[in-house]
Write a protein that holds these residues in place. Structure first.
Motif, PDB file in Angstrom:
ATOM      1  N   TRP A   1     -21.027  -4.625  23.651  1.00 31.96           N
ATOM      2  CA  TRP A   1     -19.573  -4.595  23.502  1.00 31.96           C
ATOM      3  C   TRP A   1     -19.179  -4.051  22.117  1.00 31.96           C
ATOM      4  O   TRP A   1     -18.213  -3.293  21.994  1.00 31.96           O
ATOM      5  N   SER A   2     -19.913  -4.460  21.093  1.00 34.93           N
ATOM      6  CA  SER A   2     -19.607  -3.981  19.737  1.00 34.93           C
ATOM      7  C   SER A   2     -19.715  -2.474  19.667  1.00 34.93           C
ATOM      8  O   SER A   2     -18.843  -1.789  19.112  1.00 34.93           O
ATOM      9  N   GLY A   3     -20.798  -1.931  20.233  1.00 39.73           N
ATOM     10  CA  GLY A   3     -20.987  -0.487  20.209  1.00 39.73           C
ATOM     11  C   GLY A   3     -19.923   0.258  20.990  1.00 39.73           C
ATOM     12  O   GLY A   3     -19.384   1.266  20.521  1.00 39.73           O
ATOM     13  N   VAL A   4     -19.586  -0.254  22.183  1.00 38.85           N
ATOM     14  CA  VAL A   4     -18.599   0.428  23.027  1.00 38.85           C
ATOM     15  C   VAL A   4     -17.211   0.374  22.404  1.00 38.85           C
ATOM     16  O   VAL A   4     -16.484   1.378  22.368  1.00 38.85           O
ATOM     17  N   ILE A   5     -16.807  -0.797  21.893  1.00 32.65           N
ATOM     18  CA  ILE A   5     -15.470  -0.942  21.289  1.00 32.65           C
ATOM     19  C   ILE A   5     -15.350  -0.088  20.036  1.00 32.65           C
ATOM     20  O   ILE A   5     -14.334   0.582  19.815  1.00 32.65           O
TER      21      ILE A   5
ATOM     22  N   ASN B   1     -12.749   4.470  19.921  1.00 35.93           N
ATOM     23  CA  ASN B   1     -11.829   5.215  19.076  1.00 35.93           C
ATOM     24  C   ASN B   1     -12.218   6.690  19.017  1.00 35.93           C
ATOM     25  O   ASN B   1     -11.370   7.588  19.014  1.00 35.93           O
ATOM     26  N   PHE B   2     -13.523   6.939  18.977  1.00 36.23           N
ATOM     27  CA  PHE B   2     -14.019   8.294  18.790  1.00 36.23           C
ATOM     28  C   PHE B   2     -14.145   9.052  20.106  1.00 36.23           C
ATOM     29  O   PHE B   2     -14.210  10.281  20.108  1.00 36.23           O
ATOM     30  N   ILE B   3     -14.194   8.319  21.229  1.00 36.84           N
ATOM     31  CA  ILE B   3     -14.235   8.989  22.532  1.00 36.84           C
ATOM     32  C   ILE B   3     -12.954   9.783  22.750  1.00 36.84           C
ATOM     33  O   ILE B   3     -12.980  10.982  23.039  1.00 36.84           O
ATOM     34  N   THR B   4     -11.809   9.101  22.611  1.00 34.39           N
ATOM     35  CA  THR B   4     -10.530   9.785  22.822  1.00 34.39           C
ATOM     36  C   THR B   4     -10.226  10.760  21.688  1.00 34.39           C
ATOM     37  O   THR B   4      -9.582  11.786  21.909  1.00 34.39           O
ATOM     38  N   SER B   5     -10.691  10.446  20.484  1.00 33.73           N
ATOM     39  CA  SER B   5     -10.512  11.380  19.370  1.00 33.73           C
ATOM     40  C   SER B   5     -11.215  12.696  19.661  1.00 33.73           C
ATOM     41  O   SER B   5     -10.682  13.780  19.405  1.00 33.73           O
ATOM     42  N   PHE B   6     -12.421  12.615  20.215  1.00 32.08           N
ATOM     43  CA  PHE B   6     -13.186  13.813  20.571  1.00 32.08           C
ATOM     44  C   PHE B   6     -12.410  14.688  21.555  1.00 32.08           C
ATOM     45  O   PHE B   6     -12.390  15.913  21.442  1.00 32.08           O
ATOM     46  N   VAL B   7     -11.737  14.062  22.506  1.00 33.77           N
ATOM     47  CA  VAL B   7     -11.016  14.804  23.541  1.00 33.77           C
ATOM     48  C   VAL B   7      -9.741  15.440  22.991  1.00 33.77           C
ATOM     49  O   VAL B   7      -9.429  16.602  23.286  1.00 33.77           O
ATOM     50  N   PHE B   8      -8.989  14.698  22.170  1.00 31.81           N
ATOM     51  CA  PHE B   8      -7.642  15.126  21.800  1.00 31.81           C
ATOM     52  C   PHE B   8      -7.552  15.928  20.500  1.00 31.81           C
ATOM     53  O   PHE B   8      -6.539  16.597  20.269  1.00 31.81           O
ATOM     54  N   GLN B   9      -8.571  15.885  19.634  1.00 33.77           N
ATOM     55  CA  GLN B   9      -8.472  16.580  18.356  1.00 33.77           C
ATOM     56  C   GLN B   9      -8.188  18.076  18.490  1.00 33.77           C
ATOM     57  O   GLN B   9      -7.367  18.624  17.750  1.00 33.77           O
TER      58      GLN B   9
ATOM     59  N   MET C   1      -0.998   5.241  14.070  1.00 35.73           N
ATOM     60  CA  MET C   1      -2.143   4.346  13.926  1.00 35.73           C
ATOM     61  C   MET C   1      -1.749   3.029  13.263  1.00 35.73           C
ATOM     62  O   MET C   1      -2.354   1.984  13.531  1.00 35.73           O
ATOM     63  N   ALA C   2      -0.741   3.056  12.395  1.00 35.72           N
ATOM     64  CA  ALA C   2      -0.269   1.821  11.769  1.00 35.72           C
ATOM     65  C   ALA C   2       0.236   0.841  12.825  1.00 35.72           C
ATOM     66  O   ALA C   2      -0.068  -0.367  12.780  1.00 35.72           O
ATOM     67  N   VAL C   3       0.993   1.355  13.796  1.00 36.01           N
ATOM     68  CA  VAL C   3       1.524   0.499  14.871  1.00 36.01           C
ATOM     69  C   VAL C   3       0.398  -0.041  15.750  1.00 36.01           C
ATOM     70  O   VAL C   3       0.333  -1.237  16.061  1.00 36.01           O
ATOM     71  N   VAL C   4      -0.531   0.838  16.140  1.00 31.81           N
ATOM     72  CA  VAL C   4      -1.623   0.425  17.025  1.00 31.81           C
ATOM     73  C   VAL C   4      -2.515  -0.601  16.340  1.00 31.81           C
ATOM     74  O   VAL C   4      -2.974  -1.568  16.972  1.00 31.81           O
ATOM     75  N   MET C   5      -2.748  -0.433  15.051  1.00 30.17           N
ATOM     76  CA  MET C   5      -3.601  -1.368  14.319  1.00 30.17           C
ATOM     77  C   MET C   5      -3.010  -2.770  14.333  1.00 30.17           C
ATOM     78  O   MET C   5      -3.728  -3.767  14.508  1.00 30.17           O
TER      79      MET C   5
ATOM     80  N   TRP D   1     -11.441  -6.250  26.636  1.00 32.43           N
ATOM     81  CA  TRP D   1     -10.875  -5.076  27.285  1.00 32.43           C
ATOM     82  C   TRP D   1      -9.591  -4.622  26.590  1.00 32.43           C
ATOM     83  O   TRP D   1      -9.323  -3.411  26.490  1.00 32.43           O
ATOM     84  N   GLN D   2      -8.790  -5.557  26.117  1.00 31.25           N
ATOM     85  CA  GLN D   2      -7.561  -5.183  25.401  1.00 31.25           C
ATOM     86  C   GLN D   2      -7.896  -4.478  24.094  1.00 31.25           C
ATOM     87  O   GLN D   2      -7.278  -3.465  23.735  1.00 31.25           O
ATOM     88  N   LEU D   3      -8.877  -5.015  23.374  1.00 30.97           N
ATOM     89  CA  LEU D   3      -9.287  -4.387  22.119  1.00 30.97           C
ATOM     90  C   LEU D   3      -9.862  -2.995  22.388  1.00 30.97           C
ATOM     91  O   LEU D   3      -9.601  -2.047  21.626  1.00 30.97           O
ATOM     92  N   LEU D   4     -10.616  -2.860  23.455  1.00 30.82           N
ATOM     93  CA  LEU D   4     -11.180  -1.563  23.835  1.00 30.82           C
ATOM     94  C   LEU D   4     -10.074  -0.551  24.122  1.00 30.82           C
ATOM     95  O   LEU D   4     -10.116   0.592  23.640  1.00 30.82           O
ATOM     96  N   LEU D   5      -9.053  -0.960  24.879  1.00 29.38           N
ATOM     97  CA  LEU D   5      -7.951  -0.058  25.221  1.00 29.38           C
ATOM     98  C   LEU D   5      -7.201   0.399  23.977  1.00 29.38           C
ATOM     99  O   LEU D   5      -6.868   1.582  23.835  1.00 29.38           O
ATOM    100  N   LEU D   6      -6.932  -0.523  23.065  1.00 27.80           N
ATOM    101  CA  LEU D   6      -6.194  -0.174  21.845  1.00 27.80           C
ATOM    102  C   LEU D   6      -7.008   0.755  20.947  1.00 27.80           C
ATOM    103  O   LEU D   6      -6.449   1.651  20.302  1.00 27.80           O
ATOM    104  N   ARG D   7      -8.319   0.573  20.903  1.00 31.44           N
ATOM    105  CA  ARG D   7      -9.159   1.485  20.130  1.00 31.44           C
ATOM    106  C   ARG D   7      -9.102   2.892  20.738  1.00 31.44           C
ATOM    107  O   ARG D   7      -9.114   3.889  20.007  1.00 31.44           O
ATOM    108  N   MET D   8      -9.016   2.991  22.048  1.00 31.19           N
ATOM    109  CA  MET D   8      -8.905   4.292  22.692  1.00 31.19           C
ATOM    110  C   MET D   8      -7.562   4.952  22.380  1.00 31.19           C
ATOM    111  O   MET D   8      -7.490   6.156  22.122  1.00 31.19           O
TER     112      MET D   8
END
Length: 403
Positions: free
Chosen positions: A48-52, A56-64, A87-91, A101-108
């Protein structure tokens, strides 16, 4: 003070805050999952630590690349502000998560709206005199890398003082302040009418044109391998520190200190190596730093105390200071005219890919090799990277110099 120096100073602060915010959860993420979010079992926590962390970087890779294309039309500063305030709001919202799962979604979501760093690099590279590019890239990236590695120290310290959830509120507030500072101080001369009149390339066409320059795909490969080697053991360091420390007392603090001590030496060496690259060439500094980093990973697999691990990671940071700045300076050097922003955006995606694959792979491999084995694997990747740099950059450059 000249405007390019003002931009550099303010964006150094912004880079530091953004990367610290992204990595601040490292020292307590596994502990947070255990204590607050109901995840149990060492392997489950590691996965879970690795995936969460990687989300952040999965979606960053797609959208950059898309943000890079948009910055060519509207400018780099709007991309800075969009990313920083978003990012201030999401943080802050991360502090209200009640399950993994909520933390995972917000990191995405955080990765989706990110883009502060490539916009900063592009803005600084286009406003800095050419003979100071190496110094500027080294200084700017020292902020990003220092934030990446000092973030865990700050997170570990705050976890012991205020608990886990308030850290997200504090980080979001600091990101908001850094974005405000960028809004009022950073300046960019960008002609939107001229940008609109230029041919608008698609993302795939931009990548195709950049790929025609042999050095650029080589630099992207270097970026991926650097991040993969660096990040594969990163989320497991708290468990390694727990094993070496032998007690839970002040565990988050020690985990954060170990994770961040590399940033202290990195902050010192990065501007110095950047200035040196202006004299001897970024290719040579990149090769030297890769070999040094490869050697410094090896003793981390054989330490017997937290203090030995601290010393090894401090030495590692000295060489890390020459990696990302050299790649960025070389991208600016080899990118076709008018495509520097695209080059940095794709490099940011490649960096995100390494950040994404590294922790996930590390979490999986740790079940067979242990974290000690991950350090040795990282060393092998760094040596392979140094060989790749020699084949694609240094050896290619030598005949031209002789001519």
């Amino acid at each position: 003070m000249e405007q390019w120096k003002k931009n550099l100073a303010v964006l150094w602060i912004g880079q530091f805050m953004v990367m610290a915010g992204m990595t601040m959860i490292i020292p307590f993420l596994s502990l947070y999952l255990q204590s607050d979010l109901g995840v149990h079992g060492e392997h489950n926590v590691a996965m879970w630590s690795g995936v969460i962390f990687a989300a952040n970087f999965i979606t960053s890779f797609v959208f950059q690349p898309f943000w890079g294309k948009l910055s060519d039309r509207v400018g780099r500063k709007p991309m800075l502000l969009r990313s920083g305030f978003g990012m201030a709001v999401v943080m802050v919202l991360m502090g209200f998560a009640t399950g993994p799962w909520q933390l995972l979604l917000l990191r995405m979501v955080n990765g989706t709206i990110s883009g502060f760093n490539p916009a900063s690099v592009s803005l600084v590279s286009t406003t800095t005199p050419k003979n100071r590019i190496g110094f500027a890239m080294g200084t700017l990236q020292s902020g990003a890398i220092a934030g990446t590695i000092l973030g865990p120290f700050i997170g570990g310290l705050l976890a012991d003082v205020v608990g886990f959830r308030p850290i997200f509120y504090i980080t979001g507030s600091l990101l908001f302040l850094a974005s405000l500072l960028s809004m009022f101080v950073v300046k960019e001369n960008f002609n939107r009418e001229a940008a609109a009149a230029k041919e608008q390339m698609s993302v795939t066409e931009g990548l195709r044109r950049l790929s025609r320059v042999p050095q650029i795909p080589a630099l992207y490969a270097v970026t991926f391998l650097i991040q993969f080697a660096m990040m594969s053991p990163m989320t497991l360091i708290p468990l390694y520190v727990q094993k070496l420390h032998g007690t839970t007392e002040n565990l988050a603090f020690y985990a954060g200190f170990v994770g961040s001590v590399t940033g202290l030496s990195n902050m010192i060496s990065s501007p110095l190596l950047g200035r040196l690259s202006d004299r001897v060439g970024g290719e040579k500094i990149l090769g030297f730093a890769l070999i040094g980093a490869a050697l410094m990973f090896i003793p981390q697999a054989f330490v017997h105390s937290v203090w030995q691990l601290l010393l090894s990671r401090f030495a590692l940071g000295i060489f890390l200071g020459g990696l990302v700045p050299s790649v960025n300076a070389l991208l600016r050097k080899y990118a076709p005219e008018g495509m520097a922003t695209r080059a940095f955006s794709f490099n940011s995606s490649t960096l995100g890919l390494g950040n994404m694959v590294g922790p996930i792979t590390g979490g999986v491999l740790s079940g067979w090799t242990g974290i000690e084995g991950l350090f040795l694997i990282s060393s092998v990747f760094m040596f392979a990277n140094a060989f790749w740099v020699y084949r694609t950059l240094l050896r290619r450059k030598e005949p031209r110099a002789a001519a």
